[in-house]
Design a protein around this motif. Sequence first.
Motif, PDB file in Angstrom:
ATOM      1  N   UNK A   1       8.252   6.388  -5.937  1.00  0.00           N
ATOM      2  CA  UNK A   1       7.001   5.688  -5.646  1.00  0.00           C
ATOM      3  C   UNK A   1       5.979   6.045  -6.711  1.00  0.00           C
ATOM      4  N   UNK A   2       5.314   5.028  -7.201  1.00  0.00           N
ATOM      5  CA  UNK A   2       4.177   5.172  -8.099  1.00  0.00           C
ATOM      6  C   UNK A   2       3.000   4.481  -7.418  1.00  0.00           C
ATOM      7  N   UNK A   3       1.828   5.084  -7.519  1.00  0.00           N
ATOM      8  CA  UNK A   3       0.657   4.527  -6.842  1.00  0.00           C
ATOM      9  C   UNK A   3      -0.585   4.708  -7.705  1.00  0.00           C
ATOM     10  N   UNK A   4      -1.593   3.900  -7.405  1.00  0.00           N
ATOM     11  CA  UNK A   4      -2.878   4.033  -8.092  1.00  0.00           C
ATOM     12  C   UNK A   4      -3.747   5.013  -7.330  1.00  0.00           C
ATOM     13  N   UNK A   5      -4.405   5.869  -8.070  1.00  0.00           N
ATOM     14  CA  UNK A   5      -5.326   6.814  -7.457  1.00  0.00           C
ATOM     15  C   UNK A   5      -6.693   6.149  -7.301  1.00  0.00           C
ATOM     16  N   UNK A   6      -7.385   6.522  -6.239  1.00  0.00           N
ATOM     17  CA  UNK A   6      -8.739   6.057  -5.978  1.00  0.00           C
ATOM     18  C   UNK A   6      -9.641   7.289  -6.071  1.00  0.00           C
ATOM     19  N   UNK A   7     -10.562   7.268  -7.026  1.00  0.00           N
ATOM     20  CA  UNK A   7     -11.425   8.431  -7.270  1.00  0.00           C
ATOM     21  C   UNK A   7     -10.606   9.702  -7.469  1.00  0.00           C
ATOM     22  N   UNK A   8      -9.504   9.568  -8.214  1.00  0.00           N
ATOM     23  CA  UNK A   8      -8.675  10.716  -8.548  1.00  0.00           C
ATOM     24  C   UNK A   8      -7.735  11.197  -7.461  1.00  0.00           C
ATOM     25  N   UNK A   9      -7.633  10.464  -6.369  1.00  0.00           N
ATOM     26  CA  UNK A   9      -6.785  10.885  -5.232  1.00  0.00           C
ATOM     27  C   UNK A   9      -5.918   9.722  -4.765  1.00  0.00           C
ATOM     28  N   UNK A  10      -4.760  10.060  -4.234  1.00  0.00           N
ATOM     29  CA  UNK A  10      -3.944   9.063  -3.551  1.00  0.00           C
ATOM     30  C   UNK A  10      -4.538   8.828  -2.173  1.00  0.00           C
ATOM     31  N   UNK A  11      -4.572   7.584  -1.741  1.00  0.00           N
ATOM     32  CA  UNK A  11      -5.112   7.208  -0.435  1.00  0.00           C
ATOM     33  C   UNK A  11      -4.078   6.347   0.285  1.00  0.00           C
ATOM     34  N   UNK A  12      -4.096   6.301   1.600  1.00  0.00           N
ATOM     35  CA  UNK A  12      -3.154   5.444   2.330  1.00  0.00           C
ATOM     36  C   UNK A  12      -3.208   3.990   1.879  1.00  0.00           C
TER      37      UNK A  12
ATOM     38  N   UNK B   1       0.850  -1.198   0.000  1.00  0.00           N
ATOM     39  CA  UNK B   1       0.000   0.000   0.000  1.00  0.00           C
ATOM     40  C   UNK B   1       0.885   1.248   0.000  1.00  0.00           C
ATOM     41  N   UNK B   2       0.280   2.359  -0.330  1.00  0.00           N
ATOM     42  CA  UNK B   2       1.010   3.627  -0.305  1.00  0.00           C
ATOM     43  C   UNK B   2       1.497   3.919   1.107  1.00  0.00           C
ATOM     44  N   UNK B   3       0.678   3.634   2.088  1.00  0.00           N
ATOM     45  CA  UNK B   3       1.074   3.832   3.485  1.00  0.00           C
ATOM     46  C   UNK B   3       2.336   3.034   3.816  1.00  0.00           C
ATOM     47  N   UNK B   4       2.380   1.780   3.407  1.00  0.00           N
ATOM     48  CA  UNK B   4       3.561   0.944   3.659  1.00  0.00           C
ATOM     49  C   UNK B   4       4.793   1.498   2.947  1.00  0.00           C
ATOM     50  N   UNK B   5       4.632   1.934   1.719  1.00  0.00           N
ATOM     51  CA  UNK B   5       5.767   2.491   0.962  1.00  0.00           C
ATOM     52  C   UNK B   5       6.312   3.737   1.650  1.00  0.00           C
TER      53      UNK B   5
ATOM     54  N   UNK C   1       7.738  11.299 -15.937  1.00  0.00           N
ATOM     55  CA  UNK C   1       7.153  10.315 -15.025  1.00  0.00           C
ATOM     56  C   UNK C   1       6.015   9.532 -15.670  1.00  0.00           C
ATOM     57  N   UNK C   2       5.258  10.162 -16.555  1.00  0.00           N
ATOM     58  CA  UNK C   2       4.165   9.454 -17.223  1.00  0.00           C
ATOM     59  C   UNK C   2       4.704   8.368 -18.149  1.00  0.00           C
ATOM     60  N   UNK C   3       5.856   8.630 -18.771  1.00  0.00           N
ATOM     61  CA  UNK C   3       6.478   7.623 -19.634  1.00  0.00           C
ATOM     62  C   UNK C   3       6.984   6.448 -18.816  1.00  0.00           C
TER      63      UNK C   3
ATOM     64  N   UNK D   1       3.937   4.375 -17.879  1.00  0.00           N
ATOM     65  CA  UNK D   1       3.441   3.602 -19.021  1.00  0.00           C
ATOM     66  C   UNK D   1       4.329   2.396 -19.306  1.00  0.00           C
ATOM     67  N   UNK D   2       5.620   2.560 -19.134  1.00  0.00           N
ATOM     68  CA  UNK D   2       6.582   1.495 -19.433  1.00  0.00           C
ATOM     69  C   UNK D   2       6.664   0.453 -18.313  1.00  0.00           C
ATOM     70  N   UNK D   3       6.718   0.889 -17.058  1.00  0.00           N
ATOM     71  CA  UNK D   3       7.016  -0.015 -15.947  1.00  0.00           C
ATOM     72  C   UNK D   3       5.816  -0.397 -15.088  1.00  0.00           C
ATOM     73  N   UNK D   4       4.781   0.448 -15.070  1.00  0.00           N
ATOM     74  CA  UNK D   4       3.642   0.159 -14.177  1.00  0.00           C
ATOM     75  C   UNK D   4       2.367   0.823 -14.686  1.00  0.00           C
ATOM     76  N   UNK D   5       1.838   0.345 -15.807  1.00  0.00           N
ATOM     77  CA  UNK D   5       0.613   0.940 -16.351  1.00  0.00           C
ATOM     78  C   UNK D   5      -0.504   0.968 -15.297  1.00  0.00           C
ATOM     79  N   UNK D   6      -1.225   2.072 -15.281  1.00  0.00           N
ATOM     80  CA  UNK D   6      -2.312   2.229 -14.322  1.00  0.00           C
ATOM     81  C   UNK D   6      -1.896   2.931 -13.041  1.00  0.00           C
ATOM     82  N   UNK D   7      -0.595   3.141 -12.873  1.00  0.00           N
ATOM     83  CA  UNK D   7      -0.072   3.821 -11.692  1.00  0.00           C
ATOM     84  C   UNK D   7       0.312   5.247 -12.072  1.00  0.00           C
ATOM     85  N   UNK D   8       0.334   6.119 -11.080  1.00  0.00           N
ATOM     86  CA  UNK D   8       0.748   7.501 -11.268  1.00  0.00           C
ATOM     87  C   UNK D   8       1.956   7.793 -10.383  1.00  0.00           C
ATOM     88  N   UNK D   9       2.782   8.707 -10.848  1.00  0.00           N
ATOM     89  CA  UNK D   9       3.927   9.145 -10.046  1.00  0.00           C
ATOM     90  C   UNK D   9       3.428   9.724  -8.730  1.00  0.00           C
TER      91      UNK D   9
END
Length: 103
Positions: free
Chosen positions: A23-34, A2-6, A52-54, A57-65
């Motif tokens: 760290x790259x993480x997935x947003x939930x409803x447009x926001x980072x969450x623990x 989880x983002x909290x663990x990272x 960072x978007x590249x 896309x290359x290493x972890x699609x679906x994740x955001x910086x």
Amino acid sequence: MTLSQAIIKCMDYIDTDESMYSIYAKKVNGRFRPDSEALVLKLTIDEMEMKSIEVAEKKCPGFDYFLEIFVLKDFYEDLLKLEEFKSDTKKVERIIYYAEFDA
């Protein structure tokens, strides 16, 4: 992870002249969450030069910086000195706020 663990484990990662952690993480409803799914990526010098978007896309699609570990460490160490951020939950919430609105 989880983002909290990272965030809490940020001191475990050490950058070198050849690589850097971010760290790259997935947003939930447009926001980072623990509890957002997160990855700590070890980036090469060439990858550090990419946008960072590249990298995402290359290493972890679906994740955001989220943040680079060295930035996170500096901020985390500052929070350790403040009484109001003694709990991990408070530190995580403040760092997420920083990443979304101040970084």
